[in-house]
Design a protein around this motif. Sequence first.
Motif, mmCIF file in Angstrom:
data_model
loop_
_atom_site.group_PDB
_atom_site.id
_atom_site.type_symbol
_atom_site.label_atom_id
_atom_site.label_comp_id
_atom_site.label_asym_id
_atom_site.label_seq_id
_atom_site.Cartn_x
_atom_site.Cartn_y
_atom_site.Cartn_z
ATOM 1 N N ARG A 57 14.964 -24.590 -17.420
ATOM 2 C CA ARG A 57 15.368 -23.335 -16.781
ATOM 3 C C ARG A 57 16.010 -23.605 -15.415
ATOM 4 N NH1 ARG A 57 10.819 -21.000 -17.466
ATOM 5 N NH2 ARG A 57 11.380 -20.151 -19.477
ATOM 6 N N ARG A 61 19.900 -22.828 -14.389
ATOM 7 C CA ARG A 61 20.238 -21.947 -13.259
ATOM 8 C C ARG A 61 21.122 -22.650 -12.240
ATOM 9 N NH1 ARG A 61 14.349 -19.527 -12.846
ATOM 10 N NH2 ARG A 61 14.592 -17.821 -14.317
ATOM 11 N N LEU A 118 19.181 -23.608 -22.713
ATOM 12 C CA LEU A 118 18.031 -22.848 -22.224
ATOM 13 C C LEU A 118 17.596 -21.809 -23.249
ATOM 14 C CD1 LEU A 118 15.942 -21.942 -20.156
ATOM 15 C CD2 LEU A 118 17.741 -20.551 -19.085
ATOM 16 N N THR A 122 14.043 -21.842 -25.202
ATOM 17 C CA THR A 122 13.167 -20.700 -24.946
ATOM 18 C C THR A 122 12.715 -20.040 -26.242
ATOM 19 O OG1 THR A 122 14.170 -20.331 -22.787
ATOM 20 C CG2 THR A 122 12.976 -18.480 -23.762
#
Length: 184
Positions: A57, A61, A118, A122
């Motif tokens: 994550r 980002r 991601l 997830t």
Amino acid sequence: MLDLLPGGATAVPAFTAKDVLDLYALRASLGALLIRRVAMLGPERLGPASAALAEVRAAARARDHLGIREVDLRFQDALARTADLPQAAGTFERLTARLRMFVTVLDMDYIQACDTILNEDTVVFDALRDADGNEAARLWRVKIERCVRYMIAQLAEDDIAPHLWTTLAGRPRPGREEARGAAH
């Protein structure tokens, strides 16, 4: 992982699309087995995978296209170790080391894939948290399918039988949502 040359020298091996397909077919099958096992053990065992997902994550980002590939592999290895199947996890981690070499040799760029990686990690994690091993394994196979197609596209050779990947690894079944959408 290196080729031994005459005179005792070593070299990074040249690899073909078939090598990539072979490696990913193994990772797809072994990963699905490990993921189903993780789901059986329950969500309380997901701590190491949760920590690794937090790294994914953070890299996504930060748009860290170099770091994302490493933390994604660490997430995958954390899942393998969580399965508590030492032989299978060890084999999976050796396949990860080989994959790292392929990625490095190809100098693959993941700048466009940060969000995809991601999202894929997830949804696999979420299915495991929900103890849905079949869904987690299906999502794993979808992820691997995308990875293999991306890596094959980086290779110059185009003499691969078009259906070799499907023959080796099969096709992931549609998820519940996709199956409902297809029926309507």
